[in-house]
Design a protein around this motif. Structure first.
Motif, PDB file in Angstrom:
ATOM      1  N   VAL A  22       0.845  -1.205   0.000  1.00  0.00           N
ATOM      2  CA  VAL A  22       0.000   0.000   0.000  1.00  0.00           C
ATOM      3  C   VAL A  22       0.876   1.249   0.000  1.00  0.00           C
ATOM      4  O   VAL A  22       0.658   2.196  -0.766  1.00  0.00           O
ATOM      5  N   THR A  23       1.885   1.244   0.846  1.00  0.00           N
ATOM      6  CA  THR A  23       2.792   2.393   0.939  1.00  0.00           C
ATOM      7  C   THR A  23       3.537   2.624  -0.365  1.00  0.00           C
ATOM      8  O   THR A  23       3.716   3.765  -0.804  1.00  0.00           O
ATOM      9  N   ASN A  25       2.580   1.648  -3.319  1.00  0.00           N
ATOM     10  CA  ASN A  25       1.646   1.714  -4.445  1.00  0.00           C
ATOM     11  C   ASN A  25       1.949   0.653  -5.504  1.00  0.00           C
ATOM     12  O   ASN A  25       2.009   0.918  -6.701  1.00  0.00           O
ATOM     13  N   VAL A  26       2.168  -0.569  -5.032  1.00  0.00           N
ATOM     14  CA  VAL A  26       2.383  -1.705  -5.924  1.00  0.00           C
ATOM     15  C   VAL A  26       1.426  -2.821  -5.526  1.00  0.00           C
ATOM     16  O   VAL A  26       0.758  -2.749  -4.487  1.00  0.00           O
ATOM     17  N   LYS A  27       1.379  -3.859  -6.364  1.00  0.00           N
ATOM     18  CA  LYS A  27       0.483  -4.980  -6.082  1.00  0.00           C
ATOM     19  C   LYS A  27       1.205  -6.290  -6.396  1.00  0.00           C
ATOM     20  O   LYS A  27       1.019  -6.873  -7.463  1.00  0.00           O
ATOM     21  N   SER A  61      -3.991  -4.450  -1.935  1.00  0.00           N
ATOM     22  CA  SER A  61      -2.724  -4.230  -2.659  1.00  0.00           C
ATOM     23  C   SER A  61      -1.862  -5.469  -2.831  1.00  0.00           C
ATOM     24  O   SER A  61      -0.661  -5.368  -3.079  1.00  0.00           O
TER      25      SER A  61
END
Length: 258
Positions: A22-23, A25-27, A61
């Motif tokens: 989440v921090t 911004n990836v998955k 995420s």
């Protein structure tokens, strides 16, 4: 594009990965590691794996991809029938777990297993989608004893440093050059000459018939006993085809702990 999936066997770890994703911004993809008999890492198959999968499905995420296991406890079995039976027993635990997850609405895209020592059996098993081969890419004495069947392509070149006794020569390569814990390296030019000892920087190569013409400075090539414990000891990997150097690669794992 690299398709990275992270193996987890603990809900806290899965949550930590989700928070970090989440921090950032990836998955990233997540697979559950299942203990299928090696008793090293991995959650128990069946209901415990299902509970972990359901927890992962609630996390933001991250993308649940499936399950993986490693049947490393069977690779050294020499009897073909026993090995096949043990591989089947191990992989069935993994594929049955995948079926349980799917029956509970958890999508399982990946069922990953089968290292270099057992892939010839695992690859043919129903339900398996990915094989974790790669360790035997160069070929060595250990992997081929396990049935990998890959041609030797990794060699360590050494030099004779001493030959004062007709019964042996000393080479300038020891445990800092190649590992001997599984099996001693074998000399390509003289396969009947046996390495009998390795110290830090030297090896003793026995000459059964004595009086070899080898002299200090002569070059010899050795097939490593186990490439996993050899490559990382060196800075460079030299790619040679038909006696011509084509590539020189930095070994990026040199000196790394992980």
């Amino acid at each position: 594009k690299n398709d990275v999936a992270v193996a987890v066997d603990d809900p806290v770890n899965a949550t930590e990965i989700s928070d970090a994703a989440v921090t950032a911004n990836v998955k990233p993809g997540i697979v559950i590691e299942v203990n299928i008999g090696m008793n090293r890492a991995g959650i128990n198959p069946g209901e415990q794996a299902l509970a972990l999968a359901k927890h992962i499905m609630t996390l933001p995420s991250i993308e649940f991809r499936g399950v993986m296991g490693w049947e490393g406890h069977v690779v050294s079995i020499q009897d073909p029938e026993e090995k096949e039976a043990k591989v089947k027993q191990a992989i069935t635990k993994l594929t049955d777990t995948a079926s349980i997850l799917r029956s509970e609405g958890v999508p399982v895209e990946m069922v990953s297993c089968g290292g270099s020592g057992s892939y010839r059996l695992t690859a043919a098993m129903p339900g398996v989608t990915e094989i974790q081969t790669g360790g035997s890419v160069f070929g060595d004495l250990t992997y081929n004893a396990w049935g990998a069947g890959t041609e030797n392509a990794l060699f360590v070149q050494v030099a004779v440093s001493s030959h004062v006794n007709p019964g042996w020569v000393v080479i300038d390569a020891g445990r800092k050059t190649f590992n001997c814990e599984r099996v001693m390296p074998v000399c390509v030019e003289y396969p009947n000459y046996k390495l009998t000892a390795l110290s830090s920087e030297h090896g003793v190569l026995a000459i059964p018939e004595g009086n070899s013409s080898l002299k200090p400075g002569d070059k010899l090539n050795f097939v490593p006993g186990y490439e996993d414990w050899t490559v990382f000891l060196h800075d460079k990997l030299v790619g040679i085809r038909n006696g011509i150097v084509e590539e020189v690669w930095d070994i990026t794992g040199r000196g790394k702990l992980t």
